[in-house]
Design a protein around this motif. Structure first.
Motif, PDB file in Angstrom:
ATOM      1  N   ARG A  61      -7.292  11.132  -1.031  1.00 13.10           N
ATOM      2  CA  ARG A  61      -7.727  11.813   0.189  1.00 13.10           C
ATOM      3  C   ARG A  61      -7.314  13.287   0.060  1.00 13.10           C
ATOM      4  O   ARG A  61      -6.309  13.594  -0.589  1.00 13.10           O
ATOM      5  N   LEU A  92       1.393   5.349  -0.226  1.00 11.35           N
ATOM      6  CA  LEU A  92       0.836   6.692  -0.077  1.00 11.35           C
ATOM      7  C   LEU A  92       1.657   7.643  -0.940  1.00 11.35           C
ATOM      8  O   LEU A  92       2.876   7.736  -0.780  1.00 11.35           O
ATOM      9  N   HIS A 119      -3.707   3.257   8.415  1.00 16.08           N
ATOM     10  CA  HIS A 119      -4.148   2.841   7.080  1.00 16.08           C
ATOM     11  C   HIS A 119      -3.234   1.783   6.473  1.00 16.08           C
ATOM     12  O   HIS A 119      -3.353   1.472   5.284  1.00 16.08           O
ATOM     13  N   GLU A 170      -7.645   5.964  -5.539  1.00 17.56           N
ATOM     14  CA  GLU A 170      -8.151   6.565  -4.306  1.00 17.56           C
ATOM     15  C   GLU A 170      -7.436   7.890  -4.009  1.00 17.56           C
ATOM     16  O   GLU A 170      -6.219   7.989  -4.198  1.00 17.56           O
ATOM     17  N   SER A 202      -2.626  11.760  -1.843  1.00 11.14           N
ATOM     18  CA  SER A 202      -3.039  12.785  -0.889  1.00 11.14           C
ATOM     19  C   SER A 202      -2.827  14.169  -1.497  1.00 11.14           C
ATOM     20  O   SER A 202      -1.748  14.473  -2.008  1.00 11.14           O
ATOM     21  N   VAL A 218      -2.949   5.258  -2.591  1.00 14.28           N
ATOM     22  CA  VAL A 218      -3.810   6.378  -2.212  1.00 14.28           C
ATOM     23  C   VAL A 218      -3.007   7.663  -2.373  1.00 14.28           C
ATOM     24  O   VAL A 218      -1.871   7.748  -1.911  1.00 14.28           O
ATOM     25  N   LYS A 227       0.864  -1.190   0.000  1.00 16.89           N
ATOM     26  CA  LYS A 227       0.000   0.000   0.000  1.00 16.89           C
ATOM     27  C   LYS A 227       0.895   1.234   0.000  1.00 16.89           C
ATOM     28  O   LYS A 227       1.713   1.424   0.913  1.00 16.89           O
TER      29      LYS A 227
END
Ligand code: NAP
Length: 246
Positions: A46, A4, A63, A44, A30, A28, A2
């Motif tokens: 955020r 970020l 997360h 995804e 950001s 994900v 995963k």
């Protein structure tokens, strides 16, 4: 793994697209949430600050983040410092994806300065009509100036601004012909830019060179002491090496 991605740049979107298509990774992205209508990466997303390095470290742990790519803008100093500290705290490996800065070419008339205040101080010796492309943050450094400014940014800037200014809301990529026409139309004497690097906004440098105009180039802040890669391909390779060592 995963991953970020701390984003807000073209490279961050490119990396998200590559990782999204790779079954070995979930990703994900950001975003700070500063731009009203941001270009969104695939996958995804955020949005919004984490609330400082401690909160970001908690977010990473909560997360299940396995690796972080800091692909923020070279001048987004706080988030990069925060990410380096948070990753160390959470025990998550981090790499900084930082595109190289621009380099001066024959015919350029560059003046490198350490920050926006130094750019503002130098401008009166270079011209009267200024094309200011440093973004909407930090414009207070030019607020006391008597010069005329064409201020280009993505979203409307907030005061204080220089008294004699026209705001042009636009976002790249830009072309050489478009930038040259803009410089001529506004009878620009001098360009001010951050050393952002990358191809998407480089046409202004070519246009200024073509017209023989001086360019004030604001140097990048020092990056945090973390591993650095210069390209999306190298960031993917760095992530693959982490996958292999797990
Ligand atoms: P900054 O001053 O380094 O960051 C200020 C705060 O905004 C950070 O402490 C963090 O809040 C939050 N933040 C920034 N980037 C974030 C991200 N990707 N995800 C979540 N929170 C983030 O940053 P900035 O100069 O305002 O830039 C904001 C964003 O715009 C960045 O993503 C950057 O890549 C992009 N950008 C910046 C520039 C520029 O010239 N500075 C140009 C183009 C794009 P918390 O402390 O609450 O976590």
């Amino acid at each position: 793994m995963k991953v970020l991605i701390l984003g807000g740049t073209g490279e961050a979107r490119e990396l998200a697209a590559v990782l999204h298509a790779d079954p070995h990774h979930t990703v994900v992205s950001s975003l700070a949430g500063r731009v009203r209508d941001p270009k969104l990466p695939v996958g995804e997303v955020r949005v919004g600050g984490f609330g400082g390095p401690e909160r970001m470290a908690e977010w990473m742990t909560g997360h299940g983040v396995d690796a972080v790519v800091d692909a923020t803008h070279p001048f987004a100093e706080r988030i990069s410092a925060s990410a380096a500290s948070a990753a160390a705290r959470a025990g998550v490996p981090l790499v900084l994806l930082r595109r190289p800065g621009w380099t001066e070419r024959p015919g350029d008339r560059w003046h490198r300065v350490p920050d926006l205040a130094a750019a503002a101080a130098l401008l009166p010796s270079l011209g009267e009509r200024v094309f200011l492309t440093t973004g909407r943050q930090g414009l207070a450094a030019f607020a006391e100036s008597d010069l005329w400014f064409l201020i280009r940014c993505v979203d409307p800037p907030e005061p204080p601004l220089p008294a004699r200014a026209q705001v042009l809301l636009d976002r790249g990529p830009y072309t050489l012909s478009g930038e040259s026409a803009l410089l001529r139309e506004h009878r620009i004497d001098v360009l001010v830019t951050k050393d952002s690097g990358g191809p998407l906004t480089a046409a202004k440098l070519d246009a200024a060179r073509g017209l023989g105009l001086p360019t004030v180039v604001v140097d990048r802040p020092s990056p945090p002491e973390v591993p650095v890669v210069a390209t999306v391909v190298a960031a993917v390779e760095w992530l693959s090496s982490r996958t292999r060592s797990r």
